[in-house]
Design an enzyme around this catalytic site. Structure first.
Site, short mmCIF file in Angstrom:
data_model
loop_
_atom_site.label_atom_id
_atom_site.label_comp_id
_atom_site.label_asym_id
_atom_site.label_seq_id
_atom_site.Cartn_x
_atom_site.Cartn_y
_atom_site.Cartn_z
N SER A 182 0.81 -1.22 -0.15
CA SER A 182 0.14 -0.05 -0.03
C SER A 182 0.90 1.41 0.07
O SER A 182 0.38 2.41 -0.21
CB SER A 182 -0.84 0.16 1.09
OG SER A 182 -0.12 -0.31 2.43
N LYS A 217 4.78 -11.33 3.39
CA LYS A 217 3.35 -11.54 3.14
C LYS A 217 3.33 -11.59 1.61
O LYS A 217 4.12 -10.88 0.86
CB LYS A 217 2.63 -10.57 3.59
CG LYS A 217 0.91 -10.52 3.11
CD LYS A 217 0.26 -9.71 4.26
CE LYS A 217 0.19 -8.34 3.40
NZ LYS A 217 -0.39 -8.11 2.04
N GLU A 246 -9.05 -9.94 3.22
CA GLU A 246 -9.44 -8.54 3.10
C GLU A 246 -10.56 -8.69 2.20
O GLU A 246 -10.81 -9.25 1.34
CB GLU A 246 -8.27 -8.09 1.94
CG GLU A 246 -8.59 -6.62 1.66
CD GLU A 246 -7.32 -5.63 1.25
OE1 GLU A 246 -6.28 -6.28 1.42
OE2 GLU A 246 -7.56 -4.70 0.87
O1 KIV Z 1 -0.43 -3.43 1.36
C1 KIV Z 1 -1.08 -3.61 2.50
O2 KIV Z 1 -1.00 -2.49 3.38
C2 KIV Z 1 -1.91 -4.67 2.90
C3 KIV Z 1 -2.78 -4.44 4.03
C4 KIV Z 1 -3.90 -3.59 3.81
C5 KIV Z 1 -3.21 -5.87 4.54
O3 KIV Z 1 -1.61 -5.55 2.20
#
Ligand code: KIV
Length: 276
Positions: free
Chosen positions: A58, A126, A194
């Site tokens: 993000s 992640k 999500e």
């Molecule tokens: O990139 C991000 O901030 C995310 C979260 C919203 C889970 O993947």
């Protein structure tokens, strides 16, 4: 429950680990994750007791000003991740593997993850996706990389979804459940859900031994995550699932205007801000 047996109290003096998160699920203790992209913000959240900080892709929107997460590269996120690690002392820091840095092969995923761990000091990574990325998850886990999975509205696939919309309704919910179970079997230590219906998130949460982390997934998940600029009121049009806990945009606007007024009028700098 005494504070020393909670995730927040129990890990004082050392970093939170994936084992602490597993133990929290066993105790039924909920926890909060926030994004962070710089050292100062990381320090504030770390001192506030946020046990997991995510350097999310993000950053593409909130740091780099892109329209989506797709343009983000490993090189964009590495310095942000290193800053968040340096700014924190307790939180487990998770780095997002950006679009194009893991989908091609397990070897590519390992190369990218290793850069985050060696060059930035990340404690986990992640990845977005279900069964199609199981080989990547297995390779990372067997190489010693803790993996946070991400299902539902996975923003790197926005062009396949045709927009940012709720996922997992109807039949797609069964597929998401199967993905979640496979990711757990492959060794993921947690899974972000999500923008999925609350009842689906609840079923996934009770079916898995690993923690679920919801964003737009209702109240039943083991943990919650928000992008900090959404939570603090810097995002102009936040999504329905965002609760705004502060209005930093208004606070910063007022401060910037007052500063500019003082400079124009000569009120700043005053003698107290001047070296003799
Ligand atoms: O990139 C991000 O901030 C995310 C979260 C919203 C889970 O993947």
């Amino acid at each position: 429950m005494s504070s020393s047996t909670t995730l927040y109290g129990g890990a004082q003096g050392r970093r939170v680990t994936v084992r602490d998160l597993a133990a929290a699920k066993e105790r039924g203790e909920r926890w909060a994750m926030l994004t962070a992209y710089d050292a100062m913000t990381a320090r504030v959240f770390d001192e506030a007791g946020i046990p997991v900080l995510l350097v999310g892709d993000s950053a593409g929107m909130v740091v780099y000003g892109h329209e989506s997460t797709l343009p983000v590269t490993v090189d964009d996120l590495l310095p942000l991740t290193a800053a968040v690690v340096r700014g924190s002392s307790r939180a487990l820091v998770v780095a997002d593997l950006p679009f194009g840095s893991y989908q091609a092969s397990p070897a590519q995923a390992l190369e990218s993850a290793a850069r985050f761990m060696k060059e930035a000091g990340a404690h986990a990574v992640k990845l977005e996706g279900g069964r199609r990325i199981l080989p990547q998850v297995e390779t990372l886990v067997s190489a010693g990389v803790p993996v946070m999975a991400h299902l539902g509205l996975t923003p790197q696939s926005v062009n396949v979804f045709g927009g940012y919309r709720v996922q997992g309704r109807g039949q797609a919910g069964d597929e998401l459940m199967a993905d979640a179970k496979d990711l757990e079997r492959a060794g993921a230590f947690s899974v972000v859900l999500e923008c999925v219906p609350g009842d689906l998130a609840q079923r996934v949460t009770t079916s898995l031994a690993i923690p679920t982390i919801g964003i737009g997934a209702g109240a039943a998940t083991d943990a919650q995550v928000l992008v900090w600029q959404d939570l603090m009121g810097l995002t102009p049009r936040p999504a329905k699932f965002v609760k705004q806990y502060a209005d930093l945009a208004a606070t910063m606007d007022r401060a910037a205007r007052a500063y500019a007024d003082d400079v124009r009028s000569g009120a700043f700098p005053s003698p107290e801000h001047t070296y003799l």
